[in-house]
Design a protein around this motif. Sequence first.
Motif, PDB file in Angstrom:
ATOM      1  N   LEU A 191       5.046   3.045   1.270  1.00  0.00           N
ATOM      2  CA  LEU A 191       6.402   2.783   1.749  1.00  0.00           C
ATOM      3  C   LEU A 191       6.304   2.283   3.186  1.00  0.00           C
ATOM      4  O   LEU A 191       5.356   2.605   3.895  1.00  0.00           O
ATOM      5  CB  LEU A 191       7.225   4.071   1.742  1.00  0.00           C
ATOM      6  N   SER A 192       7.282   1.492   3.603  1.00  0.00           N
ATOM      7  CA  SER A 192       7.259   1.036   4.992  1.00  0.00           C
ATOM      8  C   SER A 192       8.691   0.788   5.431  1.00  0.00           C
ATOM      9  O   SER A 192       9.628   0.995   4.663  1.00  0.00           O
ATOM     10  CB  SER A 192       6.446  -0.251   5.111  1.00  0.00           C
ATOM     11  N   ALA A 193       8.834   0.332   6.672  1.00  0.00           N
ATOM     12  CA  ALA A 193      10.174   0.093   7.199  1.00  0.00           C
ATOM     13  C   ALA A 193      10.903  -0.969   6.385  1.00  0.00           C
ATOM     14  O   ALA A 193      12.132  -1.017   6.383  1.00  0.00           O
ATOM     15  CB  ALA A 193      10.086  -0.328   8.659  1.00  0.00           C
ATOM     16  N   ARG A 236      10.703   6.085   7.471  1.00  0.00           N
ATOM     17  CA  ARG A 236       9.772   5.165   8.141  1.00  0.00           C
ATOM     18  C   ARG A 236      10.386   4.722   9.443  1.00  0.00           C
ATOM     19  O   ARG A 236      11.608   4.743   9.600  1.00  0.00           O
ATOM     20  CB  ARG A 236       9.504   3.947   7.255  1.00  0.00           C
ATOM     21  N   PHE A 237       9.545   4.270  10.349  1.00  0.00           N
ATOM     22  CA  PHE A 237       9.997   3.900  11.682  1.00  0.00           C
ATOM     23  C   PHE A 237       9.547   2.466  11.951  1.00  0.00           C
ATOM     24  O   PHE A 237       8.461   2.072  11.548  1.00  0.00           O
ATOM     25  CB  PHE A 237       9.367   4.863  12.692  1.00  0.00           C
ATOM     26  N   LYS A 269       0.816  -1.207   0.000  1.00  0.00           N
ATOM     27  CA  LYS A 269       0.000   0.000   0.000  1.00  0.00           C
ATOM     28  C   LYS A 269       0.855   1.265   0.000  1.00  0.00           C
ATOM     29  O   LYS A 269       0.517   2.255  -0.638  1.00  0.00           O
ATOM     30  CB  LYS A 269      -0.858  -0.039   1.267  1.00  0.00           C
ATOM     31  N   ASP A 298       7.405  12.716   2.791  1.00  0.00           N
ATOM     32  CA  ASP A 298       6.895  11.587   3.585  1.00  0.00           C
ATOM     33  C   ASP A 298       7.697  10.315   3.389  1.00  0.00           C
ATOM     34  O   ASP A 298       7.122   9.255   3.132  1.00  0.00           O
ATOM     35  CB  ASP A 298       5.430  11.309   3.229  1.00  0.00           C
ATOM     36  N   TRP A 327       7.854   0.404  14.001  1.00  0.00           N
ATOM     37  CA  TRP A 327       6.926   0.554  15.129  1.00  0.00           C
ATOM     38  C   TRP A 327       6.817  -0.708  15.972  1.00  0.00           C
ATOM     39  O   TRP A 327       6.450  -0.649  17.139  1.00  0.00           O
ATOM     40  CB  TRP A 327       5.539   0.958  14.637  1.00  0.00           C
ATOM     41  N   ASP A 328       7.107  -1.853  15.371  1.00  0.00           N
ATOM     42  CA  ASP A 328       6.848  -3.110  16.083  1.00  0.00           C
ATOM     43  C   ASP A 328       8.085  -3.644  16.802  1.00  0.00           C
ATOM     44  O   ASP A 328       8.072  -4.764  17.279  1.00  0.00           O
ATOM     45  CB  ASP A 328       6.307  -4.155  15.096  1.00  0.00           C
ATOM     46  N   GLN A 367      10.637  12.322  10.391  1.00  0.00           N
ATOM     47  CA  GLN A 367       9.402  11.923   9.716  1.00  0.00           C
ATOM     48  C   GLN A 367       8.464  13.107   9.579  1.00  0.00           C
ATOM     49  O   GLN A 367       7.813  13.300   8.557  1.00  0.00           O
ATOM     50  CB  GLN A 367       8.690  10.836  10.520  1.00  0.00           C
ATOM     51  N   PRO A 391       9.226  16.621   3.700  1.00  0.00           N
ATOM     52  CA  PRO A 391       8.059  17.034   2.930  1.00  0.00           C
ATOM     53  C   PRO A 391       7.603  15.957   1.945  1.00  0.00           C
ATOM     54  O   PRO A 391       6.503  16.044   1.409  1.00  0.00           O
ATOM     55  CB  PRO A 391       8.541  18.281   2.198  1.00  0.00           C
TER      56      PRO A 391
END
Lengths: 423, 281
Positions: free
Chosen positions: B46-48, B122-123, B44, B119, B125-126, B113, B117
């Motif tokens: 960008l992610s870590a 990524r972090f 969906k 976006d 989170w888990d 983050q 500008p």
Amino acid sequence: MTDFFKRTSSGLLVLYALAAFGLLLIVYRFVMGLGAVTNLSDSYPWGLWIGVDVLAGIALASGGFVVAGTVHLFGANKYHSLTRTAITTAFLGYLIFIFGLIVDLGRPWNLWRALFNWNHTSPMFEVAWCVMLYTSVLLMEFLPPVFERFKLTALHEKWKTMVPWAIVFILGIFTFAMTDSLIWTVVVVFVLLFWELVFRAGLSPRSIQMPLLMIIAGVMFSTMHQSSLGTLFTLAPHKLHPLWYSPMLPVLFLLSAVMVAPAMVIFESIVAERSLGHRAHMNVLSSLGRAMPWLLGIYLVVKVGDLLARGAVSDALSISWQSFSWWGEVLLGVVLPFTLFLSQDLVQKRVGLLTAAALVVLGLVWNRVNVAVVGMIDLEGDVYFPYWAEIFITLGLISLGILGYRLASLHLPLHEEETAATH
Amino acid sequence: MNAMLIDSTRCVGCRACQIACKSWNELPSEKTQFFAGKGYQNPKDLSATTWTLITYNETKRRGRFDWVFGKRQCMHCLLPACATACPVTALKKTPEGPVVYDSSICLGCRYCQLACPFDVPRFEWDKVFTKITKCTMCADRVAEGMEPACCKACPTDAIVFGERSKLLAEAHARIDANPLNYVHHVFGEKEMGGTCVLHLSDVPHQELGHAGGLSEEPASAYSRPAMASIPFVLTGLGIGLGAVSWVVNRRQQLAAQQKEIERLHEIAEQAEGKEPGGTNS
Ligand code: SF4
Ligand code: SF4
């Protein structure tokens, strides 16, 4: 004493329960990671904790520098009875806030690196330094009642001689870290040393009990810290809603922090009177109340003027969650207490003062939540709402703060009526 | 300075670059859902563990409904907002072009983050021992004289790697040679002070998932006024507060002395007045 416990025990129990539950959740956070206890995401990296624990928490601790400065630098001795409680609140507030920050940071074990890896352009760098250094100044300001309580006269004497030099050192380092310029560092150090000499030479009278340089440093660091929290958001022009995004954010943050200081002192004194039984000095609080319309008025003028100058009025008049939240913050938190504080009757009475002050505090928290959370929300994408555990960790931290204040109040000579009574 | 030119008109949406990025950087695959994002786009966002993403956009291309592909990744800004924001210089612009991250000094404050500008950062989170992640322009490969993994993998040369000035000239040359086939805007030429990743497209760049409404000034221009005022405010406060307290305290001292003198006078007068009578005692 026993009936005091009977009266407050249920409230205390709730505080203990909230604090314990919050601590438990914090342990869980350090086992499972931030994702397990928050609804934060890559779209909303900052949430409730930044809004309430950090931004609002720091602003509400402004009593420490505002009261100390007004009394010791501006000679408003009638407020003298408030200084110790205000400084204690600020000190405890900062400790709780640092604890909260450690919970929020993803890699808190690296916090000390900010001392060695300098980025002069980063507003967050300024924030980090202000937190560390102002907390040390607050610690110095907080110590005298501790010395008195435990009769550490020798230490107290040492403290009096050492504090000014410590202050010059701290502010010198701070200036160098912020500007990377030896010239500015020399200028600031020179100014401070000059005043210290003036004080020592007796050219300017001073109270031996309170090193003036320390109070000056408190005001300087607070000014930097309160405004730097606003500077943080100047880097996000594309994300923060135009109702709040402004190059003036640092000024607005500072003004609102100064404005909330007397309100917080009033609020705290009256609440502490009920729960801890220290008689509030009503005439002092009323005279604080009479200053409130000025502070609220100045803030309101700058805030609205800024909105007009930026041409963001149409945003305030449009119908959206954000504009609703903006009006709430301004009407309930500034305009309403402004009119309340104008009433002479109301300022004399406890209920009236308490209500108006509580509104100002509420308005400030609302403002900070608006900047950190509401103004960041993009209604077209995913919307952030705090997870229950986020809320309970915040409640736990606040409870810890209140319990800490209660402890200090019970065991340290903070309230003047007692010290006065023993003489 | 090294840069990348990404021409979406050449992209066929094969996602070879996405895979190459994962393999070179040893990023695990991610559990995804069909139609979670836009059409066949996957994942969906960008992610870590997804540092570059081909966006699938159903949009109008020259009057016809069409599928257009865009590539999201770190823009490797010339004056990066993230590097301005980072309190400890964990994010840094290298002279070779890539903006790189050093987790060993990062605090995890996530200000990068907030500031970016585009976006991008990524972090994780888990995780408990988390870090910030983002495209590195394969700084390790670039240092060895290779091109980034995604450029290497692209079968249609939609991604090319080279000197920024040359790629910029190339981008404009392509627009000039084929003015009807391109939007006349190189995304990244001026955005936020310019970036090392340049995009060409035949639909407005925002429709490919790129940030819109960006200024041409680097992010640091927004925070600079406040940061630059620090020494002035410090010095001003230092002088002002000291002076005020001097004046105020001196005045109070004088008033106290005055009072003391008056009190003494009064006592003296009283004593004088009482002496002749002397009846009170
Ligand atoms: S795109 Fe974002 S993360 Fe990448 S260099 Fe620019 S500001 Fe930094
Ligand atoms: S999260 Fe790490 S890299 Fe990002 S701004 Fe904070 S310290 Fe720098």
